[in-house]
Scaffold this active site. Structure first.
Site, PDB file in Angstrom:
ATOM      1  N   ASP A  93      38.937 -86.725  23.525  1.00 21.14           N
ATOM      2  CA  ASP A  93      39.235 -86.758  22.097  1.00 21.14           C
ATOM      3  C   ASP A  93      40.686 -87.203  21.964  1.00 21.14           C
ATOM      4  O   ASP A  93      41.601 -86.416  22.214  1.00 21.14           O
ATOM      5  CB  ASP A  93      39.025 -85.369  21.495  1.00 21.14           C
ATOM      6  CG  ASP A  93      39.358 -85.320  20.007  1.00 21.14           C
ATOM      7  OD1 ASP A  93      39.626 -86.386  19.425  1.00 21.14           O
ATOM      8  OD2 ASP A  93      39.355 -84.221  19.443  1.00 21.14           O
ATOM      9  N   ASN A 126      38.450 -89.985  15.608  1.00 18.05           N
ATOM     10  CA  ASN A 126      38.100 -90.074  14.203  1.00 18.05           C
ATOM     11  C   ASN A 126      38.300 -91.525  13.749  1.00 18.05           C
ATOM     12  O   ASN A 126      38.638 -92.396  14.558  1.00 18.05           O
ATOM     13  CB  ASN A 126      38.923 -89.077  13.369  1.00 18.05           C
ATOM     14  CG  ASN A 126      40.432 -89.306  13.466  1.00 18.05           C
ATOM     15  OD1 ASN A 126      40.904 -90.432  13.623  1.00 18.05           O
ATOM     16  ND2 ASN A 126      41.205 -88.230  13.393  1.00 18.05           N
ATOM     17  N   GLN A 127      38.107 -91.792  12.476  1.00 21.25           N
ATOM     18  CA  GLN A 127      38.173 -93.159  11.960  1.00 21.25           C
ATOM     19  C   GLN A 127      39.543 -93.791  12.219  1.00 21.25           C
ATOM     20  O   GLN A 127      39.628 -94.921  12.727  1.00 21.25           O
ATOM     21  CB  GLN A 127      37.870 -93.151  10.462  1.00 21.25           C
ATOM     22  CG  GLN A 127      37.884 -94.525   9.807  1.00 21.25           C
ATOM     23  CD  GLN A 127      37.468 -94.458   8.343  1.00 21.25           C
ATOM     24  OE1 GLN A 127      37.025 -93.427   7.860  1.00 21.25           O
ATOM     25  NE2 GLN A 127      37.593 -95.558   7.636  1.00 21.25           N
ATOM     26  N   THR A 162      33.794 -89.426  15.023  1.00 21.21           N
ATOM     27  CA  THR A 162      33.330 -88.137  14.521  1.00 21.21           C
ATOM     28  C   THR A 162      33.386 -88.003  13.007  1.00 21.21           C
ATOM     29  O   THR A 162      32.661 -87.173  12.440  1.00 21.21           O
ATOM     30  CB  THR A 162      34.151 -86.997  15.150  1.00 21.21           C
ATOM     31  OG1 THR A 162      35.544 -87.245  14.916  1.00 21.21           O
ATOM     32  CG2 THR A 162      33.890 -86.917  16.652  1.00 21.21           C
ATOM     33  N   ILE A 194      32.429 -80.531   2.336  1.00 22.51           N
ATOM     34  CA  ILE A 194      32.598 -79.153   1.883  1.00 22.51           C
ATOM     35  C   ILE A 194      33.965 -79.057   1.218  1.00 22.51           C
ATOM     36  O   ILE A 194      34.971 -79.499   1.783  1.00 22.51           O
ATOM     37  CB  ILE A 194      32.490 -78.174   3.071  1.00 22.51           C
ATOM     38  CG1 ILE A 194      31.068 -78.246   3.659  1.00 22.51           C
ATOM     39  CG2 ILE A 194      32.811 -76.752   2.643  1.00 22.51           C
ATOM     40  CD1 ILE A 194      30.861 -77.394   4.888  1.00 22.51           C
ATOM     41  N   PRO A 195      34.038 -78.511  -0.014  1.00 19.35           N
ATOM     42  CA  PRO A 195      35.278 -78.546  -0.797  1.00 19.35           C
ATOM     43  C   PRO A 195      36.337 -77.552  -0.328  1.00 19.35           C
ATOM     44  O   PRO A 195      36.686 -76.603  -1.023  1.00 19.35           O
ATOM     45  CB  PRO A 195      34.788 -78.199  -2.207  1.00 19.35           C
ATOM     46  CG  PRO A 195      33.601 -77.322  -1.979  1.00 19.35           C
ATOM     47  CD  PRO A 195      32.929 -77.879  -0.751  1.00 19.35           C
ATOM     48  N   ALA A 196      36.830 -77.775   0.875  1.00 16.09           N
ATOM     49  CA  ALA A 196      37.896 -76.932   1.420  1.00 16.09           C
ATOM     50  C   ALA A 196      38.453 -77.622   2.649  1.00 16.09           C
ATOM     51  O   ALA A 196      37.837 -78.549   3.202  1.00 16.09           O
ATOM     52  CB  ALA A 196      37.366 -75.541   1.775  1.00 16.09           C
ATOM     53  N   THR A 201      38.442 -77.737  12.967  1.00 10.81           N
ATOM     54  CA  THR A 201      37.133 -78.390  12.972  1.00 10.81           C
ATOM     55  C   THR A 201      37.041 -79.486  14.035  1.00 10.81           C
ATOM     56  O   THR A 201      35.998 -79.650  14.672  1.00 10.81           O
ATOM     57  CB  THR A 201      36.815 -78.993  11.597  1.00 10.81           C
ATOM     58  OG1 THR A 201      37.890 -79.849  11.192  1.00 10.81           O
ATOM     59  CG2 THR A 201      36.633 -77.896  10.563  1.00 10.81           C
ATOM     60  N   ASP A 203      38.662 -79.576  16.871  1.00  7.61           N
ATOM     61  CA  ASP A 203      38.577 -78.886  18.163  1.00  7.61           C
ATOM     62  C   ASP A 203      37.134 -78.486  18.445  1.00  7.61           C
ATOM     63  O   ASP A 203      36.606 -78.694  19.536  1.00  7.61           O
ATOM     64  CB  ASP A 203      39.424 -77.610  18.152  1.00  7.61           C
ATOM     65  CG  ASP A 203      40.817 -77.814  17.602  1.00  7.61           C
ATOM     66  OD1 ASP A 203      41.256 -78.972  17.530  1.00  7.61           O
ATOM     67  OD2 ASP A 203      41.458 -76.813  17.259  1.00  7.61           O
TER      68      ASP A 203
END
Length: 278
Positions: A93, A126-127, A162, A194-196, A201, A203
């Site tokens: 990662d 990630n992107q 991811t 999800i609104p938070a 995450t 990891d």
């Protein structure tokens, strides 16, 4: 800075300090490892030494799994509950940044691109990190697929981007090149937002991909489905827990409920299915 926290304390270890630890383990005949999980790396010397450590450990145990990510013992221990077989799987990662912002010194990008990517069996950027590693501006699913192809050409047969934000929708793109002479099998998984904001995450996602890919080494789609399903169940539980306590979930990042979600990690209900590209 470490994303998710307003401040932190401590020192950035350099490569020499890491190697001292490795020599101490070797002196006590403690260098046989099945998996290696690295963390957020803030210096070039440390990252270069990590590569030396990978070579050394693989010389002792060719079946070593190299997992590069932001290290948390609790998350890794949960990944171990999934990993019953120890096959050769080098997962990286490349923790460099997100949403257009670098977390690490610029010079680390070239080290990841030139030295780390070629030794990985699976890469989980990630992107933004996929853009840094490939030079491709990712604004469509096709761009994401092409970034996977470019990363395959550099070495890893498995690539999972991811998180990609496409027109306000969040998706994961996976790509598995099973044979060099054949095109990769590519798929996507739609992920509800999800609104938070949650701490940890990335990891957890890396650890889950490691665990389920080890269980299903020839089925990246299934591994990704289970990883996403575990993660989403855990985040929903975390959000509901904070809301029941009367917490304003928009005020700061939320600590994910790992211990309370062990069943969802070990035996997730696969609610999120992969859609294969033709």
């Amino acid at each position: 800075m470490v994303k998710g926290y307003p401040t932190f304390k401590g020192q950035v270890l350099n490569g020499d300090q890491l190697w001292d630890l490795i020599e101490g383990l070797e002196a006590n005949d403690l260098l046989y490892y099945t998996h290696l999980l690295t963390g957020y790396i803030g210096s070039v010397s440390f990252l270069n030494t990590v590569l030396k450590v990978v070579d050394k450990l693989r010389a002792i145990n060719p079946g070593l799994t190299y997992e590069g990510g932001f290290f948390r013992l609790s998350i890794l221990s949960l990944a171990y509950t999934i990993c019953y077989k120890w096959n050769l799987l080098s997962v990286c990662d490349p923790v460099m940044g997100d949403e257009g912002k670098l977390y690490v010194p610029q010079e680390l990008v070239s080290v990841y691109r030139e030295k780390v990517v070629p030794v990985a069996s699976m890469l989980t950027p990630n992107q933004f990190e996929a853009e840094l590693l490939t030079g491709i501006r990712i604004v469509s699913e096709q761009d994401g697929r092409e970034a996977c192809n470019r990363l395959h050409a550099a070495g890893p047969p498995k690539v999972v981007i991811t998180s990609m934000n496409m027109n306000g929708n969040l998706i994961l793109i996976g790509s598995h090149r099973k044979e060099k002479a054949l095109p990769p099998e590519q798929f996507k998984i739609a992920i509800p937002k999800i609104p938070a904001y949650f701490t940890g995450t990335g990891d957890l996602m890396t650890a889950l991909l490691l665990g389920w890919s080890n269980r299903y080494p020839d089925n990246l789609e299934k591994a990704a489905e289970l990883a996403v399903s575990s993660l989403q169940a855990l985040l929903v539980r975390t959000l509901n827990d904070y809301r029941r306590a009367g917490y304003d979930c928009q005020s700061s990042s939320l600590e994910i409920r790992l211990i309370q979600s062990q069943d969802d990690i070990r035996n997730p209900e696969a609610k999120y299915k992969a859609e294969r590209y033709s």
